[in-house]
Design a protein around this motif. Structure first.
Motif, PDB file in Angstrom:
ATOM      1  N   UNK A 164       0.836  -1.203   0.000  1.00  0.00           N
ATOM      2  CA  UNK A 164       0.000   0.000   0.000  1.00  0.00           C
ATOM      3  C   UNK A 164       0.870   1.252   0.000  1.00  0.00           C
ATOM      4  N   UNK A 165       1.957   1.213   0.757  1.00  0.00           N
ATOM      5  CA  UNK A 165       2.885   2.344   0.785  1.00  0.00           C
ATOM      6  C   UNK A 165       3.596   2.490  -0.556  1.00  0.00           C
ATOM      7  N   UNK A 166       3.982   1.374  -1.155  1.00  0.00           N
ATOM      8  CA  UNK A 166       4.716   1.419  -2.421  1.00  0.00           C
ATOM      9  C   UNK A 166       3.848   1.981  -3.541  1.00  0.00           C
ATOM     10  N   UNK A 167       2.560   1.621  -3.531  1.00  0.00           N
ATOM     11  CA  UNK A 167       1.638   2.138  -4.534  1.00  0.00           C
ATOM     12  C   UNK A 167       1.023   3.483  -4.133  1.00  0.00           C
ATOM     13  N   UNK A 168       1.392   3.980  -2.955  1.00  0.00           N
ATOM     14  CA  UNK A 168       0.915   5.273  -2.447  1.00  0.00           C
ATOM     15  C   UNK A 168      -0.616   5.320  -2.373  1.00  0.00           C
ATOM     16  N   UNK A 169      -1.205   4.259  -1.839  1.00  0.00           N
ATOM     17  CA  UNK A 169      -2.650   4.251  -1.640  1.00  0.00           C
ATOM     18  C   UNK A 169      -2.995   4.962  -0.327  1.00  0.00           C
ATOM     19  N   UNK A 170      -4.279   5.207  -0.132  1.00  0.00           N
ATOM     20  CA  UNK A 170      -4.741   5.933   1.049  1.00  0.00           C
ATOM     21  C   UNK A 170      -4.913   5.042   2.265  1.00  0.00           C
ATOM     22  N   UNK A 171      -4.921   3.727   2.073  1.00  0.00           N
ATOM     23  CA  UNK A 171      -5.123   2.799   3.183  1.00  0.00           C
ATOM     24  C   UNK A 171      -4.574   1.427   2.810  1.00  0.00           C
ATOM     25  N   UNK A 172      -4.295   0.638   3.839  1.00  0.00           N
ATOM     26  CA  UNK A 172      -3.904  -0.760   3.675  1.00  0.00           C
ATOM     27  C   UNK A 172      -4.980  -1.639   4.308  1.00  0.00           C
ATOM     28  N   UNK A 173      -5.232  -2.789   3.690  1.00  0.00           N
ATOM     29  CA  UNK A 173      -6.244  -3.723   4.196  1.00  0.00           C
ATOM     30  C   UNK A 173      -5.646  -5.123   4.212  1.00  0.00           C
ATOM     31  N   UNK A 174      -5.889  -5.862   5.292  1.00  0.00           N
ATOM     32  CA  UNK A 174      -5.560  -7.294   5.325  1.00  0.00           C
ATOM     33  C   UNK A 174      -6.830  -8.049   5.687  1.00  0.00           C
ATOM     34  N   UNK A 175      -7.233  -8.942   4.800  1.00  0.00           N
ATOM     35  CA  UNK A 175      -8.468  -9.702   4.991  1.00  0.00           C
ATOM     36  C   UNK A 175      -8.159 -11.196   5.014  1.00  0.00           C
ATOM     37  N   UNK A 176      -8.729 -11.885   5.974  1.00  0.00           N
ATOM     38  CA  UNK A 176      -8.719 -13.348   5.975  1.00  0.00           C
ATOM     39  C   UNK A 176     -10.026 -13.804   5.344  1.00  0.00           C
ATOM     40  N   UNK A 177      -9.941 -14.427   4.186  1.00  0.00           N
ATOM     41  CA  UNK A 177     -11.127 -14.910   3.485  1.00  0.00           C
ATOM     42  C   UNK A 177     -11.355 -16.362   3.882  1.00  0.00           C
ATOM     43  N   UNK A 178     -12.353 -16.578   4.729  1.00  0.00           N
ATOM     44  CA  UNK A 178     -12.597 -17.911   5.279  1.00  0.00           C
ATOM     45  C   UNK A 178     -13.649 -18.661   4.479  1.00  0.00           C
ATOM     46  N   UNK A 179     -13.392 -19.938   4.259  1.00  0.00           N
ATOM     47  CA  UNK A 179     -14.334 -20.811   3.559  1.00  0.00           C
ATOM     48  C   UNK A 179     -14.832 -21.915   4.493  1.00  0.00           C
ATOM     49  N   UNK A 180     -14.719 -21.670   5.788  1.00  0.00           N
ATOM     50  CA  UNK A 180     -15.128 -22.646   6.795  1.00  0.00           C
ATOM     51  C   UNK A 180     -16.225 -22.058   7.673  1.00  0.00           C
ATOM     52  N   UNK A 181     -17.154 -22.895   8.101  1.00  0.00           N
ATOM     53  CA  UNK A 181     -18.188 -22.425   9.033  1.00  0.00           C
ATOM     54  C   UNK A 181     -17.821 -22.773  10.477  1.00  0.00           C
ATOM     55  N   UNK A 182     -16.593 -23.250  10.688  1.00  0.00           N
ATOM     56  CA  UNK A 182     -16.177 -23.666  12.028  1.00  0.00           C
ATOM     57  C   UNK A 182     -15.372 -22.602  12.773  1.00  0.00           C
ATOM     58  N   UNK A 183     -14.988 -21.525  12.092  1.00  0.00           N
ATOM     59  CA  UNK A 183     -14.182 -20.463  12.709  1.00  0.00           C
ATOM     60  C   UNK A 183     -12.970 -21.041  13.434  1.00  0.00           C
ATOM     61  N   UNK A 184     -12.281 -21.954  12.741  1.00  0.00           N
ATOM     62  CA  UNK A 184     -11.206 -22.726  13.353  1.00  0.00           C
ATOM     63  C   UNK A 184     -10.127 -21.860  13.989  1.00  0.00           C
ATOM     64  N   UNK A 185      -9.732 -20.790  13.305  1.00  0.00           N
ATOM     65  CA  UNK A 185      -8.610 -19.969  13.776  1.00  0.00           C
ATOM     66  C   UNK A 185      -9.038 -18.579  14.210  1.00  0.00           C
ATOM     67  N   UNK A 186     -10.307 -18.408  14.519  1.00  0.00           N
ATOM     68  CA  UNK A 186     -10.792 -17.070  14.856  1.00  0.00           C
ATOM     69  C   UNK A 186     -10.125 -16.518  16.111  1.00  0.00           C
ATOM     70  N   UNK A 187      -9.893 -17.363  17.110  1.00  0.00           N
ATOM     71  CA  UNK A 187      -9.259 -16.894  18.344  1.00  0.00           C
ATOM     72  C   UNK A 187      -7.849 -16.373  18.078  1.00  0.00           C
ATOM     73  N   UNK A 188      -7.117 -17.034  17.179  1.00  0.00           N
ATOM     74  CA  UNK A 188      -5.784 -16.552  16.814  1.00  0.00           C
ATOM     75  C   UNK A 188      -5.864 -15.180  16.171  1.00  0.00           C
ATOM     76  N   UNK A 189      -6.850 -14.998  15.308  1.00  0.00           N
ATOM     77  CA  UNK A 189      -7.017 -13.707  14.639  1.00  0.00           C
ATOM     78  C   UNK A 189      -7.394 -12.614  15.642  1.00  0.00           C
TER      79      UNK A 189
END
Length: 219
Positions: A164-189
């Protein structure tokens, strides 16, 4: 390591397969690489769940994100060691008057990999250099960092900030795209978001204050 900066468009999910480190092992429905490729190709761009997350974030004032370009299996160099951070997708977005650089980490039932304690076991000077860099970038000056923190969340979020800094954008975003209905790693996140002093929202992305002043959003 010099990373390639020339890309070609995809015509189907199969075009994503050849970019994997271990395509014969990783290209299966139970793995995130397969799931992410099919989700993005089926959407013809941004998957609707990511559109909703961004649109419901107050910073973007209800604007719908427009995908400018997306790069599958996008690598970002980090100091210390030879292995870059490999994102399932890096995307550039236009959201109303703003732009954003977004790193996407897909998950089916996989974990976020080794904990920081496991990753640092017998750590080389290169690993310690990398961790110091990540801490400075994310403003993590707590001593010591929790050994249960997942290392992947650190470097994946760093990828979003660096690009985001290299492209000089106004914001950075990090998304975890989950394909599970168990929320296996939600506590870690959630542990990671809490460490960054972010507040999870009922809707939208959590905002994180970074030392360099760039708005960071995670979800």
């Amino acid at each position: 390591m010099l990373l390639p900066r020339i890309y070609v468009p995809s015509t189907s999910p199969e075009d994503w397969k050849r970019l994997l480190a271990e395509p014969d092992r990783q290209w299966r429905p139970e793995y995130s690489a397969w799931a992410v490729a099919h989700a993005w190709e089926a959407a013809g761009g941004l998957p609707p769940e990511i559109v909703g997350l961004v649109r419901e974030t107050p910073f973007f004032a209800g604007a719908s994100p427009e995908l400018l370009c997306a790069f599958p299996e996008y690598t970002v160099d980090l100091p210390g060691g030879r292995r870059p951070s490999q994102n399932d997708v890096f995307a550039l977005l236009r959201v109303g008057p703003n732009t954003a650089g977004m790193a996407v980490e897909g998950k089916v039932e996989e974990s976020f990999g080794p904990t920081l304690g496991e990753w640092l076991d017998g750590a080389s000077d290169g690993k310690r250099q990398r961790l110091s860099y990540l801490r400075d970038l994310l403003g993590l000056h707590l001593e010591p960092l929790p050994s249960t923190l997942r290392y992947q969340l650190l470097h994946r979020t760093a990828s979003a900030i660096i690009e985001a800094s290299r492209f000089k954008t106004d914001a950075a975003i990090m998304v975890v795209q989950s394909f599970s209905d168990k929320a296996t790693s939600k506590d870690d996140f959630l542990q990671f978001v809490d460490l960054l002093r972010g507040q999870m929202q009922d809707k939208g992305l959590a905002e994180i204050k970074l030392p360099n002043g760039l708005p960071l959003f995670v979800g």
